[in-house]
Every structure is written in C-alpha cells, then in structure tokens.
Design an enzyme around this catalytic site. Structure first.
Site, mmCIF file in Angstrom:
data_model
loop_
_atom_site.group_PDB
_atom_site.id
_atom_site.type_symbol
_atom_site.label_atom_id
_atom_site.label_comp_id
_atom_site.label_asym_id
_atom_site.label_seq_id
_atom_site.Cartn_x
_atom_site.Cartn_y
_atom_site.Cartn_z
ATOM 1 N N GLU A 186 -4.692 39.302 22.458
ATOM 2 C CA GLU A 186 -5.251 39.307 23.815
ATOM 3 C C GLU A 186 -6.337 40.369 23.995
ATOM 4 O O GLU A 186 -7.328 40.140 24.680
ATOM 5 C CB GLU A 186 -4.095 39.531 24.796
ATOM 6 C CG GLU A 186 -4.353 39.102 26.200
ATOM 7 C CD GLU A 186 -4.706 37.629 26.373
ATOM 8 O OE1 GLU A 186 -4.141 36.774 25.668
ATOM 9 O OE2 GLU A 186 -5.580 37.351 27.206
ATOM 10 N N LYS A 230 -9.892 39.332 23.196
ATOM 11 C CA LYS A 230 -10.453 38.161 23.880
ATOM 12 C C LYS A 230 -11.549 38.641 24.830
ATOM 13 O O LYS A 230 -11.387 38.656 26.058
ATOM 14 C CB LYS A 230 -9.310 37.484 24.644
ATOM 15 C CG LYS A 230 -9.537 36.048 24.965
ATOM 16 C CD LYS A 230 -8.293 35.472 25.607
ATOM 17 C CE LYS A 230 -8.611 34.248 26.391
ATOM 18 N NZ LYS A 230 -7.474 33.694 27.098
ATOM 19 N N THR A 264 -2.906 26.348 16.270
ATOM 20 C CA THR A 264 -1.961 26.731 15.217
ATOM 21 C C THR A 264 -0.766 27.521 15.754
ATOM 22 O O THR A 264 0.056 27.976 14.979
ATOM 23 C CB THR A 264 -2.680 27.596 14.160
ATOM 24 O OG1 THR A 264 -3.198 28.766 14.810
ATOM 25 C CG2 THR A 264 -3.804 26.840 13.481
ATOM 26 N N LYS A 281 -9.702 24.298 29.991
ATOM 27 C CA LYS A 281 -10.163 25.637 30.395
ATOM 28 C C LYS A 281 -10.512 26.490 29.183
ATOM 29 O O LYS A 281 -9.840 26.422 28.157
ATOM 30 C CB LYS A 281 -9.071 26.329 31.206
ATOM 31 C CG LYS A 281 -8.949 25.746 32.588
ATOM 32 C CD LYS A 281 -8.286 26.692 33.541
ATOM 33 C CE LYS A 281 -6.793 26.653 33.415
ATOM 34 N NZ LYS A 281 -6.124 27.489 34.410
ATOM 35 N N LYS A 308 -7.708 38.984 33.592
ATOM 36 C CA LYS A 308 -7.454 37.944 32.603
ATOM 37 C C LYS A 308 -8.329 36.709 32.842
ATOM 38 O O LYS A 308 -8.436 36.230 33.974
ATOM 39 C CB LYS A 308 -5.980 37.555 32.702
ATOM 40 C CG LYS A 308 -5.520 36.923 31.431
ATOM 41 C CD LYS A 308 -4.040 36.776 31.336
ATOM 42 C CE LYS A 308 -3.729 35.605 30.441
ATOM 43 N NZ LYS A 308 -4.342 35.644 29.144
ATOM 44 N N GLU A 334 6.077 28.248 28.067
ATOM 45 C CA GLU A 334 5.221 27.250 28.741
ATOM 46 C C GLU A 334 5.919 25.876 28.767
ATOM 47 O O GLU A 334 5.734 25.088 29.693
ATOM 48 C CB GLU A 334 3.851 27.134 28.042
ATOM 49 C CG GLU A 334 2.995 28.407 28.113
ATOM 50 C CD GLU A 334 2.381 28.690 29.493
ATOM 51 O OE1 GLU A 334 2.578 27.889 30.425
ATOM 52 O OE2 GLU A 334 1.700 29.742 29.626
ATOM 53 N N HIS A 391 1.592 36.513 26.659
ATOM 54 C CA HIS A 391 1.333 35.661 27.824
ATOM 55 C C HIS A 391 2.608 34.954 28.307
ATOM 56 O O HIS A 391 2.965 35.010 29.482
ATOM 57 C CB HIS A 391 0.250 34.640 27.448
ATOM 58 C CG HIS A 391 -0.085 33.679 28.530
ATOM 59 N ND1 HIS A 391 -0.780 34.042 29.654
ATOM 60 C CD2 HIS A 391 0.195 32.358 28.675
ATOM 61 C CE1 HIS A 391 -0.933 32.989 30.443
ATOM 62 N NE2 HIS A 391 -0.346 31.951 29.863
HETATM 63 N N1 LIG Z 1 -7.142 27.500 27.999
HETATM 64 C C1 LIG Z 1 -5.948 27.288 28.491
HETATM 65 O O1 LIG Z 1 -5.722 26.337 29.232
HETATM 66 C C2 LIG Z 1 -4.849 28.228 28.113
HETATM 67 C C3 LIG Z 1 -3.514 27.861 28.383
HETATM 68 C C4 LIG Z 1 -2.503 28.731 27.995
HETATM 69 C C5 LIG Z 1 -2.805 29.927 27.366
HETATM 70 N N2 LIG Z 1 -4.120 30.239 27.141
HETATM 71 C C6 LIG Z 1 -4.471 31.491 26.478
HETATM 72 O O2 LIG Z 1 -3.913 31.497 25.175
HETATM 73 C C7 LIG Z 1 -3.735 32.831 24.758
HETATM 74 C C8 LIG Z 1 -2.404 32.963 24.052
HETATM 75 O O3 LIG Z 1 -2.418 32.102 22.952
HETATM 76 P P1 LIG Z 1 -1.501 32.357 21.681
HETATM 77 O O4 LIG Z 1 -0.129 32.662 22.128
HETATM 78 O O5 LIG Z 1 -1.721 31.217 20.767
HETATM 79 O O6 LIG Z 1 -2.051 33.741 21.083
HETATM 80 P P2 LIG Z 1 -2.983 34.116 19.839
HETATM 81 O O7 LIG Z 1 -4.110 33.193 19.727
HETATM 82 O O8 LIG Z 1 -3.286 35.569 19.984
HETATM 83 O O9 LIG Z 1 -2.041 33.910 18.568
HETATM 84 C C9 LIG Z 1 -0.856 34.645 18.453
HETATM 85 C C10 LIG Z 1 -0.711 35.306 17.086
HETATM 86 O O10 LIG Z 1 -0.315 34.317 16.138
HETATM 87 C C11 LIG Z 1 -1.154 34.394 15.003
HETATM 88 N N3 LIG Z 1 -1.163 33.036 14.444
HETATM 89 C C12 LIG Z 1 -1.854 31.967 14.905
HETATM 90 N N4 LIG Z 1 -1.478 30.873 14.236
HETATM 91 C C13 LIG Z 1 -0.552 31.247 13.339
HETATM 92 C C14 LIG Z 1 0.207 30.545 12.371
HETATM 93 N N5 LIG Z 1 0.138 29.227 12.242
HETATM 94 N N6 LIG Z 1 1.061 31.258 11.589
HETATM 95 C C15 LIG Z 1 1.183 32.595 11.759
HETATM 96 N N7 LIG Z 1 0.511 33.309 12.667
HETATM 97 C C16 LIG Z 1 -0.348 32.625 13.457
HETATM 98 C C17 LIG Z 1 -2.450 34.939 15.497
HETATM 99 O O11 LIG Z 1 -3.190 35.544 14.494
HETATM 100 C C18 LIG Z 1 -1.974 35.940 16.538
HETATM 101 O O12 LIG Z 1 -1.631 37.144 15.925
HETATM 102 C C19 LIG Z 1 -3.854 33.692 26.010
HETATM 103 O O13 LIG Z 1 -5.068 34.388 25.956
HETATM 104 C C20 LIG Z 1 -3.888 32.694 27.156
HETATM 105 O O14 LIG Z 1 -4.696 33.116 28.216
HETATM 106 C C21 LIG Z 1 -5.122 29.421 27.484
#
Ligand SMILES: NC(=O)c1ccc[n+]([C@@H]2O[C@H](COP(=O)([O-])OP(=O)(O)OC[C@H]3O[C@@H](n4cnc5c(N)ncnc54)[C@H](O)[C@@H]3O)[C@@H](O)[C@H]2O)c1
Length: 424
Positions: free
Chosen positions: A119, A122, A176, A189, A198, A231, A318
């Site tokens: 985060e 970002k 992923t 979004k 945020k 979620e 999150h």
């Molecule tokens: N655009 C939208 O509609 C929307 C909706 C919900 C959340 N979000 C955003 O998404 C973000 C959170 O996403 P997140 O939880 O994916 O976080 P992230 O992208 O930071 O990933 C989480 C961690 O997992 C690691 N990782 C990713 N894929 C992996 C895999 N396959 N194996 C091992 N490690 C892996 C990453 O390197 C990171 O350290 C927040 O910023 C939130 O605001 C956006």
C-alpha cells in the site's frame, strides 16, 4: 437551452454522440449590451459510451497451450509480437520464468517492468515512471494492450496509468491475489493514494479482459488469503446468505488450502465461494459502474475503514480494515434491532474463523468520528451508511449519532474479546 434546438448525431467507435446546438450558434452580429445571463449562447453536448469488458476464469494462464493473454485486445485477428508487461516483484520472482517462457513460446517480445507492491508504494511517482517506460517502448495502443500481472496495488497503479496515457490505452489484468481475483480485478476503478488519502487520485477505466487464475493463490501468504476473504464475506453479509453459509462451513478449509482444492470438499467449496463472490460483486457493480448512485451496498465495510487503514499503515491490510468496519457496522445494526444477537455472534465467529480482526485500538470515538465525517463529505453530505439486515440484506441509514457510535465501539470491543484476532 434555446427554444428550437438543432440536433445532430453520429455514431463512431460504438459511442453515440449527440450535439444539440441552437440558432444562437450563428455568429453574433454586433456586440450589444446584454444583461449578464440573458440571451447568451450556450452549447450542450450529450454523449454516451458503452462499457464492455470480460472477466474470465482461466486455469493455467501461462500454460503454453493457452492463448487468452495474447488473443485479447487485438482488433483484426493479426496477433502482434510485442507486449509491455508490468509485474509485481514477488510474482516475478515466483512466476517470472514461466511467464517469460510463455511469451517466448509464442514468439512475443516483451518489455517487462517489475514493480514493488504494498500500500505504501501505491503512489503517483510509480504511475509516472511507468508512462515514461511506455513512451520509450513506443506502444501501438491499438494492437498491443498492456498486460498487468499482480495484486490490487499493481493493478490499480497500471489501470490509472493506462487510462491516462494518451487518454486511454487498453490493458489486460491478471490478478494474483485473492483481493485481486474477487474485487480489484473485476470492477473498473483505478487509483493511487495521495496526500495521505486512500485512492485519492483515480479514474473509472475498464480493462479489456481480466483473466482469473486461482493457481496464483498457491503461493499467497495465509494473511493475504484472509485479507481477500474479508471482501468475500462482505458480499455474503450484504447480499448472499448462501455465500455466508459457505464461509461459515468451509471458510477455514479454503483458507487452510489456499483455495487450491487439495481435498475434494475444499475443491468444491473453493469453486463455489469464488464464483458466488465474483457474481455478487459484478451484480452490484454493473448497474452503477460510475458510482453515480451514492447508496452502494458494496460500500459496506468501507465507511470507517479508509481512514483507519491509512492510520494503520503499513501494518494493516485493506481487508483487515474492511473487516473491522464490518464488525462495527454489524454491532450498529444489532443495536438498532436489524441483526439478532445470534446473527451478530455468527458474524464475529466467521470473522475469527477467517483469521480476520474484529477489534483494533484504532477504533476510538475520535478516529471513527472523523472517519464518518470524511465519508459524509465523499457521499455528498449524507452518511449513506450501509447496515446489514439479518444476514444477506442491507439498509442505508443517515442518522448515526456520536453517542450511538461510542456505544457501538464499546460493544464491538467486548464482543471481540471472545474472538481472538486484533491488529495494531
Ligand atoms: N480497484 C478496485 O476496485 C479495488 C478493489 C479492492 C481493492 N483495491 C485495492 O487493492 C489493494 C490491495 O490489493 P492486494 O491485497 O492484492 O495487495 P497487494 O497488491 O499489495 O499484494 C499483496 C502482497 O502479495 C504479494 N503477492 C501478489 N501475488 C502473489 C502471489 N501469487 N504469491 C505470493 N505473493 C503474492 C504482493 O507482492 C504483495 O506483497 C489496495 O490498494 C486496495 O485499495 C482496489
């Protein structure tokens, strides 16, 4: 608008453009002294653009026999041989070799940009670094959709950059993480954090295609699986009692198995939970893609959490902030007689099963009071706070008082002592 409008319209690239102009468009003769606002010409433009995108389950996205990733976004059947790929650093370490072999197998030359997730990264500077690289690559935006492989952070950054670059460059998402698969990867979004807020800078911009391959979850940490389950729980709580039932019964199992279905029961549960969550999410998003209606049931868990999450960085995730908010909202609903005591306990118990927090020291009356006020500003002057009604239904309220909030926080803290997870 004038008395007798002249109306012209045309269709181009699937978007209908209607221009309504007035006789006053004719060149004005002599400038006369006209009272401000009276008889002054004005032009009204009305246009609409259909949104059309696909979210597809895809097992083994880098399997050389699959071409989903390369077929997408090519307009005329001519497969081009270049792609710009942005990949999360951890994902690159784990899947980079398979990804490069995939592109090599199909004779595609790639420029690969590796970015760090999390985060706190970002930020807008990553967006600018990416567009610089895109510029140097000289992308053919009609034939070479950008590919992004990673979690919600990297997808949000790339989505924003792609929507800004030359006012819109097509992109394809390969989430992923679990948050990516069920939430960040399915809506429209994009965004980055700015000025301590945020997702303060962002756009609505659909990826052409999202390919959901749950195989990536095999390597995701247990905490990030829990994070995504928050979620999914949201969808269950506000619109799908059956999904909540699945989480109650199999939530811990899919968490233990990283959604990989290592047992037959776990395999069925993983499929059912993921499909219900994605369907539920899209059902809510589609009729209100640009969020013009401010009463959004998907905002459940997102009233207090944006402020709490920013204060809790970098420790808090999150989904954890969302779960804390859902726990508080469930208590608010219980106090209003919308959720029974038994339902309230079941909700807290599922949260604990999924190893999600139900309490944080950040849940103080001051923090949550400020958070609510900030949300009221975002929601055009009203709380529009979604509260659960039983399990699987929602109502919006606008009259939560400071006293009510303080009382609910206290009950949340007490209830959380019987569940075990707490975050800083
Ligand atoms: N655009 C939208 O509609 C929307 C909706 C919900 C959340 N979000 C955003 O998404 C973000 C959170 O996403 P997140 O939880 O994916 O976080 P992230 O992208 O930071 O990933 C989480 C961690 O997992 C690691 N990782 C990713 N894929 C992996 C895999 N396959 N194996 C091992 N490690 C892996 C990453 O390197 C990171 O350290 C927040 O910023 C939130 O605001 C956006």
């Amino acid at each position: 608008m004038c008395d007798s409008p002249i109306s012209a319209g045309h269709e181009k690239d699937g978007s209908a453009l209607e221009v309504v102009a007035s006789p006053a468009l004719r060149k004005p003769s002599t400038p006369t002294s006209v009272a401000p606002g009276a008889q002054e010409p004005s032009w009204h433009v009305k246009a609409s653009q259909p949104v059309n995108y696909e979210v597809r389950l895809c097992q083994g996205v880098f399997d050389p026999n699959r071409t989903d990733l390369l077929d997408a976004g090519r307009p005329d059947g001519n497969r081009t041989h270049r792609r710009f790929v942005v990949v999360d650093e951890t994902v690159d370490r784990l899947y980079g070799t398979a990804m490069r072999q995939y592109f090599e197998h199909h004779g595609v030359t790639c420029e690969i940009m590796v970015v760090q997730a999390g985060e706190v990264r970002k930020e807008i500077d990553v967006v600018l670094r990416f567009v610089e690289r895109l510029d140097a690559f000289g992308i053919d935006r009609r034939r070479e959709p950008v590919i992004v492989v990673g979690g919600g952070v990297v997808m949000d950054i790339v989505g924003l950059a792609a929507s800004l670059y030359r006012r819109g460059t097509p992109f394809i998402r390969v989430p992923t993480t679990l948050v990516g698969l069920v939430d960040a990867g399915v809506g429209v979004k994009t965004g980055v954090n700015f000025n301590g807020h945020k997702n303060q800078l962002g756009t609505y911009s659909a990826a052409t295609l999202t390919l959901l391959d749950r195989g990536f979850l095999a390597t995701l940490s247990r905490r990030h699986i829990s994070n995504g389950l928050a979620e999914i729980l949201k969808v269950g709580l506000i619109k799908d009692e059956a999904l909540f039932g699945l989480l109650e019964r199999y939530g811990r199992l899919v968490l233990d198995e990283n959604f990989q279905g290592t047992s037959p029961e776990g395999a069925d549960a993983a499929t059912a939970i993921l499909e219900a969550a994605i369907t539920g999410m899209l059902e809510e998003l589609e009729p209100n893609l640009w969020e013009e209606t401010l009463e959004r049931s998907m905002d459940y868990g997102h009233t207090f959490s944006p402020a709490v999450e920013m204060l809790g960085l970098p420790a808090m995730l999150h989904g954890e902030a969302v779960c804390l908010d859902m726990a508080l909202s469930t208590v608010l609903a219980h106090r209003r007689g919308l959720v029974s005591e038994n339902e309230c306990r079941r909700v807290f118990s599922v949260m604990s099963d999924l190893e999600l927090p139900t309490w944080s020291p950040l849940h103080t009356p001051e923090v949550l009071g400020h958070a609510l006020h900030a949300t009221v500003r975002r929601r055009d002057g009203q709380q529009r706070l979604p509260l659960p009604v039983g399990i699987g239904n929602t109502v919006f309220v606008n009259d939560v008082s400071d006293e009510e909030l303080v009382a609910a926080i206290e009950i949340q803290r007490e209830m959380a002592t019987t569940s075990s997870v707490e975050v800083a």
